[in-house]
Design a protein around this motif. Sequence first.
Motif, PDB file in Angstrom:
ATOM      1  N   ALA A  32       0.828  -1.211   0.000  1.00 32.49           N
ATOM      2  CA  ALA A  32       0.000   0.000   0.000  1.00 32.49           C
ATOM      3  C   ALA A  32       0.861   1.260   0.000  1.00 32.49           C
ATOM      4  CB  ALA A  32      -0.942  -0.004   1.199  1.00 32.49           C
ATOM      5  N   VAL A  33       1.921   1.268   0.788  1.00 33.91           N
ATOM      6  CA  VAL A  33       2.814   2.434   0.811  1.00 33.91           C
ATOM      7  C   VAL A  33       3.476   2.609  -0.558  1.00 33.91           C
ATOM      8  CG1 VAL A  33       4.948   3.363   1.801  1.00 33.91           C
ATOM      9  CG2 VAL A  33       3.199   2.399   3.296  1.00 33.91           C
ATOM     10  N   ALA A  34       3.948   1.512  -1.146  1.00 30.54           N
ATOM     11  CA  ALA A  34       4.571   1.592  -2.467  1.00 30.54           C
ATOM     12  C   ALA A  34       3.573   2.065  -3.523  1.00 30.54           C
ATOM     13  CB  ALA A  34       5.152   0.232  -2.853  1.00 30.54           C
ATOM     14  N   LEU A  35       2.341   1.570  -3.452  1.00 28.30           N
ATOM     15  CA  LEU A  35       1.316   2.000  -4.397  1.00 28.30           C
ATOM     16  C   LEU A  35       1.015   3.485  -4.225  1.00 28.30           C
ATOM     17  CD1 LEU A  35      -0.783   1.371  -6.586  1.00 28.30           C
ATOM     18  CD2 LEU A  35      -2.343   0.670  -4.755  1.00 28.30           C
ATOM     19  N   ALA A  36       0.877   3.938  -2.990  1.00 30.29           N
ATOM     20  CA  ALA A  36       0.602   5.361  -2.737  1.00 30.29           C
ATOM     21  C   ALA A  36       1.724   6.231  -3.285  1.00 30.29           C
ATOM     22  CB  ALA A  36       0.402   5.602  -1.244  1.00 30.29           C
ATOM     23  N   ASP A  37       2.967   5.795  -3.112  1.00 29.99           N
ATOM     24  CA  ASP A  37       4.099   6.547  -3.672  1.00 29.99           C
ATOM     25  C   ASP A  37       4.031   6.585  -5.194  1.00 29.99           C
ATOM     26  OD1 ASP A  37       5.390   7.372  -1.329  1.00 29.99           O
ATOM     27  OD2 ASP A  37       6.579   5.533  -1.198  1.00 29.99           O
ATOM     28  N   SER A  38       3.637   5.476  -5.804  1.00 26.73           N
ATOM     29  CA  SER A  38       3.614   5.406  -7.274  1.00 26.73           C
ATOM     30  C   SER A  38       2.485   6.239  -7.886  1.00 26.73           C
ATOM     31  CB  SER A  38       3.496   3.950  -7.736  1.00 26.73           C
ATOM     32  OG  SER A  38       2.186   3.465  -7.556  1.00 26.73           O
ATOM     33  N   LEU A  39       1.474   6.559  -7.096  1.00 27.84           N
ATOM     34  CA  LEU A  39       0.318   7.295  -7.615  1.00 27.84           C
ATOM     35  C   LEU A  39       0.406   8.807  -7.398  1.00 27.84           C
ATOM     36  CD1 LEU A  39      -2.479   4.796  -6.549  1.00 27.84           C
ATOM     37  CD2 LEU A  39      -1.659   5.245  -8.873  1.00 27.84           C
ATOM     38  N   PRO A  68       0.894  11.446  -1.409  1.00 27.20           N
ATOM     39  CA  PRO A  68       1.779  10.408  -0.881  1.00 27.20           C
ATOM     40  C   PRO A  68       1.488  10.118   0.595  1.00 27.20           C
ATOM     41  CG  PRO A  68       2.952  12.479  -0.910  1.00 27.20           C
ATOM     42  CD  PRO A  68       1.585  12.731  -1.521  1.00 27.20           C
ATOM     43  N   PRO A  69       1.924   8.945   1.082  1.00 27.97           N
ATOM     44  CA  PRO A  69       1.670   8.592   2.475  1.00 27.97           C
ATOM     45  C   PRO A  69       2.452   9.470   3.441  1.00 27.97           C
ATOM     46  CG  PRO A  69       2.968   6.881   1.384  1.00 27.97           C
ATOM     47  CD  PRO A  69       2.614   7.898   0.350  1.00 27.97           C
ATOM     48  N   THR A  70       1.881   9.696   4.615  1.00 23.70           N
ATOM     49  CA  THR A  70       2.570  10.466   5.650  1.00 23.70           C
ATOM     50  C   THR A  70       3.626   9.595   6.321  1.00 23.70           C
ATOM     51  OG1 THR A  70       1.060   9.800   7.405  1.00 23.70           O
ATOM     52  CG2 THR A  70       0.443  11.770   6.133  1.00 23.70           C
ATOM     53  N   ASP A  71       4.504  10.200   7.113  1.00 25.36           N
ATOM     54  CA  ASP A  71       5.514   9.432   7.844  1.00 25.36           C
ATOM     55  C   ASP A  71       4.869   8.435   8.796  1.00 25.36           C
ATOM     56  OD1 ASP A  71       7.574  10.733   6.536  1.00 25.36           O
ATOM     57  OD2 ASP A  71       7.909  12.181   8.150  1.00 25.36           O
ATOM     58  N   VAL A  72       3.785   8.830   9.448  1.00 24.92           N
ATOM     59  CA  VAL A  72       3.088   7.925  10.365  1.00 24.92           C
ATOM     60  C   VAL A  72       2.495   6.747   9.590  1.00 24.92           C
ATOM     61  CG1 VAL A  72       1.105   7.717  11.923  1.00 24.92           C
ATOM     62  CG2 VAL A  72       2.595   9.712  12.056  1.00 24.92           C
ATOM     63  N   GLN A  73       1.971   6.990   8.406  1.00 25.93           N
ATOM     64  CA  GLN A  73       1.423   5.906   7.595  1.00 25.93           C
ATOM     65  C   GLN A  73       2.528   4.975   7.091  1.00 25.93           C
ATOM     66  OE1 GLN A  73      -0.666   8.405   4.808  1.00 25.93           O
ATOM     67  NE2 GLN A  73      -2.633   8.018   5.807  1.00 25.93           N
ATOM     68  N   ARG A  74       3.694   5.526   6.818  1.00 27.57           N
ATOM     69  CA  ARG A  74       4.818   4.702   6.355  1.00 27.57           C
ATOM     70  C   ARG A  74       5.332   3.776   7.451  1.00 27.57           C
ATOM     71  NH1 ARG A  74       6.851   6.419   1.554  1.00 27.57           N
ATOM     72  NH2 ARG A  74       6.295   8.523   0.967  1.00 27.57           N
ATOM     73  N   ASN A  75       5.432   4.277   8.676  1.00 33.93           N
ATOM     74  CA  ASN A  75       6.027   3.538   9.787  1.00 33.93           C
ATOM     75  C   ASN A  75       5.146   3.626  11.018  1.00 33.93           C
ATOM     76  OD1 ASN A  75       8.619   2.979   8.400  1.00 33.93           O
ATOM     77  ND2 ASN A  75       8.806   5.214   8.473  1.00 33.93           N
ATOM     78  N   PRO A  76       3.983   2.991  11.008  1.00 33.14           N
ATOM     79  CA  PRO A  76       3.056   3.144  12.124  1.00 33.14           C
ATOM     80  C   PRO A  76       3.625   2.667  13.469  1.00 33.14           C
ATOM     81  CG  PRO A  76       2.296   1.439  10.629  1.00 33.14           C
ATOM     82  CD  PRO A  76       3.470   2.108   9.984  1.00 33.14           C
TER      83      PRO A  76
END
Length: 82
Positions: A32-39, A68-76
């Motif tokens: 999900a994080v990779a997909l969010a970055d790609s979009l 893009p994802p937030t830092d909290v979303q990247r590393n909960p």
Amino acid sequence: MKVGYIQRNPEGVVEQVIHSTHDSREEAHIAAVALADSLVGNANVFEVQRGYPDTETTFKARVSYNVPPTDVQRNPSENTGE
């Protein structure tokens, strides 16, 4: 677990798109994080989601990610506030 995104299609209809299926929550989170970055930059995409299958073509989102994802979303686990 399913990973997908919410978008507005060319006809203007908001739809959920399933992108991938994963065996674990951790795999789904990474995807999900990779997909969010790609979009990033795709104005038709509202958010990325992960969750459990609802029907053959949909899933119930349990977690949403910004694009893009937030830092909290990247590393909960690193951002628990403790």
